[in-house]
Each structure stands twice: as structure tokens, then as C-alpha cells.
Design a protein around this motif. Structure first.
Motif, short mmCIF file in Angstrom:
data_model
loop_
_atom_site.label_atom_id
_atom_site.label_comp_id
_atom_site.label_asym_id
_atom_site.label_seq_id
_atom_site.Cartn_x
_atom_site.Cartn_y
_atom_site.Cartn_z
N LEU A 1 0.85 -1.18 0.00
CA LEU A 1 0.00 0.00 0.00
C LEU A 1 0.89 1.23 0.00
O LEU A 1 1.76 1.37 0.86
CB LEU A 1 -0.89 0.04 1.24
N LYS A 2 0.69 2.12 -0.95
CA LYS A 2 1.45 3.37 -1.00
C LYS A 2 0.56 4.49 -0.50
O LYS A 2 -0.51 4.75 -1.04
CB LYS A 2 1.91 3.66 -2.43
N LEU A 3 1.01 5.15 0.58
CA LEU A 3 0.32 6.31 1.11
C LEU A 3 1.07 7.56 0.67
O LEU A 3 1.96 7.49 -0.19
CB LEU A 3 0.24 6.23 2.63
N ALA A 4 0.76 8.71 1.23
CA ALA A 4 1.38 9.95 0.80
C ALA A 4 2.90 9.90 0.91
O ALA A 4 3.61 10.30 -0.01
CB ALA A 4 0.82 11.12 1.61
N ASP A 5 3.42 9.37 2.04
CA ASP A 5 4.87 9.32 2.19
C ASP A 5 5.33 8.04 2.89
O ASP A 5 6.43 7.99 3.43
CB ASP A 5 5.39 10.54 2.95
N GLU A 6 4.51 6.98 2.88
CA GLU A 6 4.87 5.72 3.48
C GLU A 6 4.43 4.58 2.58
O GLU A 6 3.55 4.74 1.73
CB GLU A 6 4.20 5.54 4.85
N ARG A 7 5.05 3.41 2.79
CA ARG A 7 4.67 2.21 2.06
C ARG A 7 4.62 1.05 3.04
O ARG A 7 5.51 0.90 3.87
CB ARG A 7 5.67 1.90 0.94
N PHE A 8 3.56 0.24 2.94
CA PHE A 8 3.38 -0.89 3.85
C PHE A 8 3.08 -2.15 3.05
O PHE A 8 2.40 -2.10 2.02
CB PHE A 8 2.22 -0.63 4.81
N LEU A 9 3.56 -3.28 3.57
CA LEU A 9 3.18 -4.57 3.02
C LEU A 9 1.97 -5.08 3.77
O LEU A 9 1.93 -5.01 4.99
CB LEU A 9 4.33 -5.57 3.16
N VAL A 10 0.97 -5.61 3.05
CA VAL A 10 -0.22 -6.18 3.68
C VAL A 10 -0.43 -7.59 3.14
O VAL A 10 0.05 -7.95 2.06
CB VAL A 10 -1.48 -5.32 3.42
N THR A 11 -1.16 -8.40 3.88
CA THR A 11 -1.34 -9.81 3.52
C THR A 11 -2.44 -10.04 2.49
O THR A 11 -2.65 -11.17 2.07
CB THR A 11 -1.65 -10.64 4.78
#
Length: 270
Positions: free
Chosen positions: A193-203
Motif C-alpha cells: 500500500l502506498k500512502l502519501a509518504d509511506e509504504r506498507f506490506l499487507v497480507t
């Protein structure tokens, strides 16, 4: 069961002896691989990896000295790179792990069934970017965009929509409002998931996010799902196709397949 000399060879790397013993037991019960090596730290793991070719490495991340991430990076440069499954008590390294093309990421404690799925993923999907048809090229599934998750979720028998998506951050579970998602990209059966200034891995796989996210989400490409509310502009790319410039801090460019371009323009009124 196949004979031992034909089964894929596995290496277990963990600085805790009980954890190594438990993994060995679970893998032997599973029967799909033969455990032919154990290492208690990253340096031992590198020596073993250079001595014989392994097919699979079950790899802890936080160990004294050389970390599991360093081992995985070195393993990618071997003539016969093994598939990596991280086995860790720390969920906050998942993005780094998948950037190293890990086959899976198991957070302790995990059970035999979860381990079996990880081993199967590692041994049977070495080049897959999304468990339900993802990749780096081609069109979106069925050659069409998605309607909003809210509309789909209201139909009988379809998955419940996700108003918020759980992500791991600094050892905590944070609920991300779907409106904050700029775009999502495929990652070997998972998604970034790409947010404004962060990126996260999701299942969640990208296909599952497509089915369950509410709002103005559109599948521009097999590997990308964009929030139309965050599209800044449409520009031709160097191949003569189309790309979305998003309004995150990096002004990310997201690929649009040729088949999806006309529908995207229609949805945006462009």
C-alpha cells in the motif's frame, strides 16, 4: 513421498536452538523438503550456502552479527539462489523482506498449516508476483476496471468491504483508512500500500483488495490498483502507453495497460 535424494534441500537459520528444532520437526512432518543444514547465525548460514546449493532457506531476521536480511541479499547473488522464507518474531521487516524477493514472511508463532503454505509458495511459485494473476506486464484481469468495493460488497456472497486496512508499523497494528491509499501494487500474493509518504506490506493480494476496497479504486494494470481520487495527471510513457502520476510525495508513476486506458480516461472525465 519422494526419496530424500530427490526432495528440495532446505537450510534452517535461527540463533535459537529450540526454534531450529521446532522448524526441523515441522518440516520433517510435512515431508516436502529434506533439511540438510542448520545455522545459528548469519555467518554460518553464508558458509553453508556457499558449500552446497540449497533450494529453500527458512531464515530468521534478527540474529547476532550478520542479519537475515543480509543473508538473503547475499543469497540472491549465488549461482543457484535458494528461495527464502523468513521466520521471525518481528513483523516490522516485511517490506524489506519482500524487496529481497522473499517467497513468504512468517511471524512467530506460526502453525504447521501456515508453514506448509509458505513452503508450497516457495517451491511452486518462484516467479509469481501476485497469487491471483499478478505480474509486471499484461492487462488487468478480464480487461476491465473494477467498480468500487462498496458496490461489490453490497452484493450477496461477496467479501465484506474494507473501510480500513490493517498494517504493521513499529510492532503495532495500525488501521489505514482506505481514503489514504494512493495506490496498491502486487507483491507475490501480498500487496504494497502506498500512502502519501509511506509504504506498507499487507497480507491481502491485489485481487482481494480490488474486490474489497471501497471508494474510487480502479485496476489500471495487472500489478496496480489506484485510488482515482489521488490521480494528479495522465501522461504518455516512453513506450507510447499511458501512466498515472499520483499525488504522493514522490509523484509516483503507475503504469496503465493499453486495454485499460480508454476506461480510465472515461472514469476521470479525461
Amino acid at each position: 513421498m519422494r526419496d530424500d535424494d530427490t526432495r528440495p534441500r532446505a537450510l534452517i537459520v535461527d540463533d535459537e536452538a529450540p526454534a531450529r528444532a521446532e522448524l526441523r520437526y515441522l518440516l520433517e512432518e510435512l515431508g516436502d523438503v529434506q533439511v540438510v543444514g542448520e545455522a545459528a547465525n548469519g555467518n554460518e548460514a553464508l558458509q553453508l550456502l556457499e558449500s552446497i546449493p540449497y533450494d529453500l532457506v527458512l531464515l530468521d531476521i534478527r540474529m547476532p552479527g550478520t542479519s537475515g536480511l543480509d543473508v538473503a541479499a547475499a543469497a540472491r547473488r549465488l549461482p543457484h539462489p535458494p528461495r527464502i522464507v523468513f521466520t521471525t518474531a518481528h513483523p516490522d521487516h516485511a517490506v524489506e523482506a519482500f524487496d529481497l524477493e522473499a517467497a513468504d514472511y512468517l511471524v512467530k508463532p506460526f502453525d504447521a498449516a501456515r508453514l506448509a503454505r509458505a513452503v508450497e509458495r516457495a517451491l511452486t511459485q518462484p516467479g509469481s508476483d501476485d497469487g491471483a494473476g499478478g505480474g509486471t506486464g499484461g492487462d488487468a484481469p478480464g480487461g476491465r476496471g473494477t467498480s468500487s468495493g462498496a458496490e461489490q460488497g453490497s452484493e450477496p456472497g461477496l467479501p465484506r468491504p474494507l473501510a480500513k486496512v490493517p498494517v504493521q508499523k513499529d510492532g503495532r497494528t495500525v488501521l489505514v483508512d482506505q481514503r489514504a491509499i494512493v495506490y496498491a501494487s502486487a507483491a507475490r500474493g501480498y500487496s504494497y500500500l502506498k500512502l502519501a509518504d509511506e509504504r506498507f506490506l499487507v497480507t491481502f493480494s491485489l485481487n482481494e483488495l480490488e474486490r474489497r476496497l471501497r471508494g474510487h479504486f480502479f485496476r489500471t494494470h495487472r500489478s496496480y490498483l489506484v485510488n482515482l481520487d489521488h490521480v494528479r495527471e495522465l501522461v504518455p510513457d516512453f513506450k507510447g502507453a499511458l501512466a498515472c502520476v499520483m499525488n504522493d510525495r514522490q509523484r509516483s508513476r503507475v503504469e496503465v495497460s493499453r486495454r485499460q486506458a480508454a476506461e480510465l480516461r472515461r472514469r476521470l472525465g479525461a
